[in-house]
Design a protein around this motif. Structure first.
Motif, PDB file in Angstrom:
ATOM      1  N   PRO A   1       7.371  31.316  47.915  1.00 16.04           N
ATOM      2  CA  PRO A   1       5.999  31.718  48.263  1.00 16.04           C
ATOM      3  C   PRO A   1       5.973  32.868  49.261  1.00 16.04           C
ATOM      4  O   PRO A   1       6.804  32.954  50.169  1.00 16.04           O
ATOM      5  N   LEU A   2       5.005  33.752  49.085  1.00 19.01           N
ATOM      6  CA  LEU A   2       4.906  34.930  49.940  1.00 19.01           C
ATOM      7  C   LEU A   2       4.718  34.549  51.401  1.00 19.01           C
ATOM      8  O   LEU A   2       5.291  35.195  52.300  1.00 19.01           O
TER       9      LEU A   2
ATOM     10  N   LEU B   1       6.688  34.618  57.110  1.00 18.04           N
ATOM     11  CA  LEU B   1       7.090  33.908  58.324  1.00 18.04           C
ATOM     12  C   LEU B   1       8.580  34.087  58.603  1.00 18.04           C
ATOM     13  O   LEU B   1       9.004  34.214  59.764  1.00 18.04           O
ATOM     14  N   LEU B   2       9.386  34.117  57.531  1.00 11.34           N
ATOM     15  CA  LEU B   2      10.825  34.293  57.707  1.00 11.34           C
ATOM     16  C   LEU B   2      11.138  35.676  58.270  1.00 11.34           C
ATOM     17  O   LEU B   2      11.911  35.805  59.225  1.00 11.34           O
ATOM     18  N   TRP B   3      10.538  36.716  57.704  1.00 14.33           N
ATOM     19  CA  TRP B   3      10.794  38.066  58.203  1.00 14.33           C
ATOM     20  C   TRP B   3      10.300  38.229  59.649  1.00 14.33           C
ATOM     21  O   TRP B   3      10.964  38.883  60.464  1.00 14.33           O
TER      22      TRP B   3
ATOM     23  N   LEU C   1       6.024  45.430  60.245  1.00 11.41           N
ATOM     24  CA  LEU C   1       7.263  45.433  59.473  1.00 11.41           C
ATOM     25  C   LEU C   1       7.430  44.140  58.682  1.00 11.41           C
ATOM     26  O   LEU C   1       7.880  44.163  57.526  1.00 11.41           O
ATOM     27  N   ALA C   2       7.091  43.004  59.292  1.00  7.71           N
ATOM     28  CA  ALA C   2       7.209  41.730  58.578  1.00  7.71           C
ATOM     29  C   ALA C   2       6.284  41.697  57.363  1.00  7.71           C
ATOM     30  O   ALA C   2       6.688  41.267  56.269  1.00  7.71           O
ATOM     31  N   LEU C   3       5.055  42.162  57.554  1.00  7.65           N
ATOM     32  CA  LEU C   3       4.112  42.191  56.438  1.00  7.65           C
ATOM     33  C   LEU C   3       4.560  43.176  55.368  1.00  7.65           C
ATOM     34  O   LEU C   3       4.488  42.880  54.166  1.00  7.65           O
TER      35      LEU C   3
ATOM     36  N   ALA D   1      -1.193  35.468  59.261  1.00  6.39           N
ATOM     37  CA  ALA D   1      -0.114  34.529  59.560  1.00  6.39           C
ATOM     38  C   ALA D   1       0.917  35.116  60.515  1.00  6.39           C
ATOM     39  O   ALA D   1       1.589  34.371  61.232  1.00  6.39           O
ATOM     40  N   VAL D   2       1.050  36.449  60.535  1.00  9.25           N
ATOM     41  CA  VAL D   2       2.039  37.073  61.426  1.00  9.25           C
ATOM     42  C   VAL D   2       1.374  37.871  62.542  1.00  9.25           C
ATOM     43  O   VAL D   2       2.056  38.579  63.297  1.00  9.25           O
TER      44      VAL D   2
END
Length: 346
Positions: free
Chosen positions: A145-146, A151-153, A216-218, A292-293
């Motif tokens: 899931p995206l 969240l991982l990045w 960057l995470a997004l 979320a980020v």
């Protein structure tokens, strides 16, 4: 004899009487009436919905209206495509959110297209390790899931990168740390344009252009996730080209790269563009997961504005209009590309 019909010749049938244009028996009239009735039903339904919503909000003492857009926002935005201060209006805050959404969406569309094309072509490679590596990439990123990927990045960027004082750097102009990615950026000064270079000053990196960990995470999440779907679209488009076309190109001495560029690619493009449009639309809408980020996109700005003003209906309407406008604009551009790529018949 004149005036008499020959007994062996059948009389000419009378021409059919033309139906009146506005007669109920005319199919055009019936179609127009049903369309008007459907439009009236939609208008009445929307009118009832608006009236019922306003009545319920008034009964509960909930304020409504768009006057709050000119009021002072009273909050800061960490990442700004245009200058913004807490004393600016809510309207300018929404403008910042829209530009932030556009910035990450456009960058992710470009990157996922390039990566997806490489992976899709790699899935058809005659080199087994390359083919298996591309297949593994597609299966991994397409099935996770995206939200989990985002969240991982974000966790990797803010927890496992070094502090700004010990930032990874390439030369003296690119720095990567928990504060994000700092790059050279052109700026206009008194003596014309010049490059602003990032430098370590104390405990922070100053100058240049900084890409925050949230951005960057997004960007990474949207790019890597959507590229897996783009790769399958590219692979399906190429394999849909008849095998005889490829064999004919190879038989006249074209290499595989030339065959892809001059024979397979143009024909596959007509198949690739329509489903590729859907992936771009999904990417734009998936950018709403930026909340979320902590990336301040239009959804994040709308949530903050809603909590401060209580104008839930208006803030949700802004979100709907923004994403509707972005989706229609994307569909319009891709529709133009699709018409250009379509086979022109004589």
């Amino acid at each position: 004899m004149r005036g008499r019909e020959h007994p062996l010749i059948a009389p000419r049938p009378a021409p059919p009487r033309a139906r009146r244009r506005w007669s109920w028996h005319h199919p055009g009239t019936r179609a127009l009436v049903w369309q008007l009735l459907a439009l009236l039903a939609v208008v009445l339904g929307l009118g009832w919905l608006v009236h019922n919503t306003q009545a319920n909000m008034a009964a509960r003492g909930i304020q409504s209206g768009w006057d709050f857009l000119s009021q002072t926002a009273g909050f800061d935005i960490g990442e700004q495509a245009i200058a913004f201060a807490s004393t600016d209006s809510y309207a300018r805050a929404f403008a910042v959110g829209v530009l932030n959404t556009l910035r990450v969406s456009v960058a992710a569309i470009v990157l996922c297209t390039l990566l997806g094309m490489l992976v899709g072509i790699g899935r058809l490679s005659r080199n087994l390790p390359v083919r298996m590596l591309c297949r593994g990439y597609v299966e991994l990123f397409r099935n996770v899931p995206l939200l989990v990927q985002l969240l991982l990045w974000y966790l990797l960027l803010v927890e496992y990168l070094p502090d700004p004082t010990e930032a990874w750097h390439w030369g003296d102009f690119v720095f990567w740390s928990k504060a994000g990615l700092s790059l050279p950026f052109p700026v206009q000064g008194p003596q014309g344009w010049h490059w602003s270079l990032p430098t370590l000053q104390g405990f922070a990196i100053e100058g240049g252009a900084a890409l925050s960990p949230e951005f960057l995470a997004l960007l990474l999440g949207l790019t890597l996730y959507t590229a897996a779907f783009v790769a399958e679209v590219v692979r399906a488009g190429i394999t849909a080209v008849p095998r005889g076309q490829i064999e004919a190109a190879l038989s006249i001495g074209l290499g595989r790269g030339q065959t892809l560029r001059h024979v397979t690619g143009p024909q596959a493009l007509r198949i690739i563009v329509p489903p590729l449009t859907n992936q771009y639309l999904n990417l734009t809408k998936n950018s709403s997961l930026a909340v979320a980020v902590g990336y301040p996109d239009v959804v994040s700005i709308a949530n903050t504005s809603l909590n401060q003003t209580g104008r839930a209906l208006e803030c949700i309407a802004v979100i709907m209009v923004v994403y509707l406008g972005l989706s229609l604009s994307t569909a319009l551009v891709m529709g133009h590309i699709n018409r250009r790529a379509a086979l022109q018949e004589r």
